[in-house]
Scaffold this motif. Structure first.
Motif, PDB file in Angstrom:
ATOM      1  N   THR A   6      67.982  83.246 -18.695  1.00 12.55           N
ATOM      2  CA  THR A   6      69.032  82.683 -17.838  1.00 12.55           C
ATOM      3  C   THR A   6      70.385  83.288 -18.207  1.00 12.55           C
ATOM      4  OG1 THR A   6      67.778  80.635 -17.987  1.00 12.55           O
ATOM      5  CG2 THR A   6      69.934  80.519 -16.920  1.00 12.55           C
ATOM      6  N   GLY A   7      70.658  83.350 -19.506  1.00  8.78           N
ATOM      7  CA  GLY A   7      71.936  83.860 -19.982  1.00  8.78           C
ATOM      8  C   GLY A   7      72.165  85.306 -19.609  1.00  8.78           C
ATOM      9  N   VAL A   8      71.163  86.135 -19.853  1.00 12.90           N
ATOM     10  CA  VAL A   8      71.341  87.565 -19.607  1.00 12.90           C
ATOM     11  C   VAL A   8      71.475  87.845 -18.105  1.00 12.90           C
ATOM     12  CG1 VAL A   8      68.913  88.285 -19.505  1.00 12.90           C
ATOM     13  CG2 VAL A   8      70.622  89.844 -20.404  1.00 12.90           C
ATOM     14  N   VAL A  38      75.172  86.108 -17.121  1.00 15.53           N
ATOM     15  CA  VAL A  38      76.281  86.879 -17.686  1.00 15.53           C
ATOM     16  C   VAL A  38      76.248  88.320 -17.179  1.00 15.53           C
ATOM     17  CG1 VAL A  38      77.307  87.743 -19.828  1.00 15.53           C
ATOM     18  CG2 VAL A  38      76.408  85.421 -19.736  1.00 15.53           C
ATOM     19  N   GLY A  39      75.054  88.888 -17.086  1.00 12.48           N
ATOM     20  CA  GLY A  39      74.919  90.256 -16.590  1.00 12.48           C
ATOM     21  C   GLY A  39      75.486  90.395 -15.194  1.00 12.48           C
ATOM     22  N   THR A  40      75.129  89.446 -14.317  1.00  5.91           N
ATOM     23  CA  THR A  40      75.622  89.481 -12.937  1.00  5.91           C
ATOM     24  C   THR A  40      77.129  89.255 -12.894  1.00  5.91           C
ATOM     25  OG1 THR A  40      73.502  88.573 -12.256  1.00  5.91           O
ATOM     26  CG2 THR A  40      75.270  88.526 -10.628  1.00  5.91           C
ATOM     27  N   LEU A  41      77.600  88.214 -13.621  1.00  6.07           N
ATOM     28  CA  LEU A  41      79.033  87.908 -13.641  1.00  6.07           C
ATOM     29  C   LEU A  41      79.847  89.099 -14.135  1.00  6.07           C
ATOM     30  CD1 LEU A  41      79.242  84.230 -14.971  1.00  6.07           C
ATOM     31  CD2 LEU A  41      79.890  85.080 -12.710  1.00  6.07           C
ATOM     32  N   SER A  42      79.351  89.765 -15.176  1.00  5.68           N
ATOM     33  CA  SER A  42      80.109  90.882 -15.760  1.00  5.68           C
ATOM     34  C   SER A  42      80.236  92.043 -14.787  1.00  5.68           C
ATOM     35  CB  SER A  42      79.436  91.348 -17.057  1.00  5.68           C
ATOM     36  OG  SER A  42      78.201  91.947 -16.776  1.00  5.68           O
ATOM     37  N   GLU A  74      82.939  93.865 -24.288  1.00  5.38           N
ATOM     38  CA  GLU A  74      81.527  93.653 -24.006  1.00  5.38           C
ATOM     39  C   GLU A  74      80.916  92.496 -24.790  1.00  5.38           C
ATOM     40  OE1 GLU A  74      78.600  96.585 -24.535  1.00  5.38           O
ATOM     41  OE2 GLU A  74      78.865  97.410 -22.546  1.00  5.38           O
ATOM     42  N   ALA A  75      80.123  91.679 -24.104  1.00  4.76           N
ATOM     43  CA  ALA A  75      79.281  90.701 -24.782  1.00  4.76           C
ATOM     44  C   ALA A  75      77.878  91.305 -24.836  1.00  4.76           C
ATOM     45  CB  ALA A  75      79.270  89.390 -24.016  1.00  4.76           C
ATOM     46  N   VAL A  76      76.997  90.697 -25.644  1.00  2.00           N
ATOM     47  CA  VAL A  76      75.633  91.222 -25.764  1.00  2.00           C
ATOM     48  C   VAL A  76      74.953  91.284 -24.401  1.00  2.00           C
ATOM     49  CG1 VAL A  76      73.384  90.846 -26.838  1.00  2.00           C
ATOM     50  CG2 VAL A  76      75.442  90.283 -28.088  1.00  2.00           C
ATOM     51  N   TRP A  77      75.235  90.268 -23.569  1.00  2.00           N
ATOM     52  CA  TRP A  77      74.533  90.162 -22.287  1.00  2.00           C
ATOM     53  C   TRP A  77      75.259  90.854 -21.138  1.00  2.00           C
ATOM     54  CZ3 TRP A  77      73.359  84.272 -23.270  1.00  2.00           C
ATOM     55  CH2 TRP A  77      72.240  84.173 -24.100  1.00  2.00           C
ATOM     56  N   SER A  78      76.412  91.478 -21.399  1.00  3.25           N
ATOM     57  CA  SER A  78      77.154  92.165 -20.335  1.00  3.25           C
ATOM     58  C   SER A  78      76.296  93.258 -19.701  1.00  3.25           C
ATOM     59  CB  SER A  78      78.426  92.810 -20.903  1.00  3.25           C
ATOM     60  OG  SER A  78      79.345  91.818 -21.277  1.00  3.25           O
ATOM     61  N   ALA A  79      76.387  93.343 -18.373  1.00  3.12           N
ATOM     62  CA  ALA A  79      75.628  94.353 -17.612  1.00  3.12           C
ATOM     63  C   ALA A  79      74.154  94.371 -18.023  1.00  3.12           C
ATOM     64  CB  ALA A  79      76.253  95.743 -17.763  1.00  3.12           C
ATOM     65  N   GLY A  95      72.798  93.718 -20.764  1.00  2.13           N
ATOM     66  CA  GLY A  95      72.524  94.292 -22.082  1.00  2.13           C
ATOM     67  C   GLY A  95      72.499  95.803 -22.117  1.00  2.13           C
ATOM     68  N   GLN A  96      73.283  96.410 -21.229  1.00  3.63           N
ATOM     69  CA  GLN A  96      73.314  97.874 -21.137  1.00  3.63           C
ATOM     70  C   GLN A  96      73.665  98.526 -22.478  1.00  3.63           C
ATOM     71  OE1 GLN A  96      76.220  99.446 -18.418  1.00  3.63           O
ATOM     72  NE2 GLN A  96      74.927 101.181 -17.906  1.00  3.63           N
ATOM     73  N   GLY A  97      74.617  97.890 -23.227  1.00  3.83           N
ATOM     74  CA  GLY A  97      75.047  98.435 -24.509  1.00  3.83           C
ATOM     75  C   GLY A  97      73.951  98.416 -25.565  1.00  3.83           C
ATOM     76  N   TYR A  98      72.885  97.670 -25.290  1.00  2.62           N
ATOM     77  CA  TYR A  98      71.771  97.563 -26.241  1.00  2.62           C
ATOM     78  C   TYR A  98      70.473  98.032 -25.575  1.00  2.62           C
ATOM     79  CZ  TYR A  98      74.987  94.781 -29.063  1.00  2.62           C
ATOM     80  OH  TYR A  98      76.073  94.341 -29.799  1.00  2.62           O
ATOM     81  N   PHE A  99      70.561  99.124 -24.827  1.00  3.61           N
ATOM     82  CA  PHE A  99      69.407  99.737 -24.169  1.00  3.61           C
ATOM     83  C   PHE A  99      68.649  98.756 -23.273  1.00  3.61           C
ATOM     84  CE2 PHE A  99      69.859 101.307 -28.574  1.00  3.61           C
ATOM     85  CZ  PHE A  99      70.354 102.561 -28.313  1.00  3.61           C
ATOM     86  N   PHE A 100      69.354  97.750 -22.707  1.00  2.00           N
ATOM     87  CA  PHE A 100      68.756  96.734 -21.827  1.00  2.00           C
ATOM     88  C   PHE A 100      67.699  95.884 -22.529  1.00  2.00           C
ATOM     89  CE2 PHE A 100      70.281  99.919 -18.733  1.00  2.00           C
ATOM     90  CZ  PHE A 100      71.139  99.102 -18.014  1.00  2.00           C
TER      91      PHE A 100
END
Lengths: 165, 117
Positions: free
Chosen positions: A115-117, A120-124, A134-139, A141-146
């Motif tokens: 739910t969070g990812v 937050v992913g959509t909102l970001s 960037e938060a962990v769940w931004s886009a 989790g793009q910054g963490y290889f999704f």
């Protein structure tokens, strides 16, 4: 698997595979209680727990540092990362306990993550001003290889998979 | 941070990761040679810690000291914990855990370089 070791030229495989099959036999004898006890953190679950542990540590530590050094820059993003870190910790602990309680805890943690990812992913992506850093769940989790998007799905799948067998 | 050591660690851990994933794919156990390679990486990481302490004693500073220190500590514990978790069970996935640990160290070294300068 046993046939795969056959082509090896060394003399050892035969003696080496023997204890493995014995082990498998004893495992089968003790089923189903034994298989359930080995449960969540066994087989692919072991890899899942490892990746979850890495995320638990990385997200929590990184958020802690960000909150200590520059909280005012992006408070929402850092608080969300800290929350994500705590959820990863809970999921990791839940996955290492094969009890019914552990499964339930892990299931809830994975659901919260998913739910969070997604939220937050959509909102970001919709409103970039919402999270200046960037938060962990931004886009997603793009910054963490999704991986933040993949982990809860894998977690929930693994919980279902082990519950069936 | 000592650049030469960082590059050496990156090379060793990436080779180690590829090697371990190959073993996992072929469903082979982790042998002594793999553990020796992990030991080499760990020794290099310890040397990096010593190097960083010497540099800081000489008056050099990391751009982000707190983050750098945490990454340094994490880089030291990743392989031992990964090896422990990987050797705890004889399975494909358990073997792959050591590969993940090696990849994590490679990423941490990259982050070390970023937070140093």
């Amino acid at each position: 698997m046993a046939t795969e070791t056959a082509p090896t030229t060394e003399a050892t495989p035969a003696t080496e595979t023997a204890p493995a099959t014995d082990q498998a036999a004893t495992d089968r004898d003790q089923a189903p209680a034994a298989t359930r006890a080995r449960g969540l953190a066994s087989g692919p679950g072991r890899l899942l727990v490892a990746v979850y542990a890495v995320f638990a540590l990385a997200a929590t530590a990184r958020a802690a540092v960000q909150m200590i050094t520059k909280f005012d820059e992006a408070p929402v993003a850092y608080l969300l990362s800290a929350f994500a870190g705590v959820v990863y910790i809970v999921a990791t602990v839940g996955l290492t306990r094969s009890s019914a309680g552990g499964r339930r805890v892990a299931g809830v943690a994975c659901a919260v993550e998913l739910t969070g990812v997604l939220t937050v992913g959509t909102l970001s992506l919709v409103d970039r001003g919402l999270f200046p850093d960037e938060a962990v769940w931004s886009a997603y989790g793009q910054g963490y290889f999704f991986l933040p998007a993949a982990l809860p799905i894998l977690g929930l799948w693994w919980l279902r998979h082990t519950a069936r067998s | 941070m000592v650049r030469v050591i960082a590059v050496a660690v990156a090379v060793v851990t990436l080779v180690l990761a590829a090697w371990v994933f190959f073993l996992a794919w072929r469903n082979r156990p982790i042998g002594r040679a793999v553990l020796a390679a992990a030991g080499v990486a760990e020794a290099l990481l310890l040397a990096q810690v010593v190097g960083a302490i010497v540099l800081v004693a000489q008056g050099e500073r990391a751009a982000e000291p707190l983050t750098f220190t945490l990454y340094l500590v994490a880089s030291l514990v990743a392989l031992p914990i990964g090896a422990w978790w990987a050797l705890g069970e004889r399975s494909r996935s358990a073997t792959a855990v050591l590969g993940v640990a090696a990849l994590v160290v490679a990423i941490l070294v990259e982050r070390l370089a970023q937070t140093w300068s």
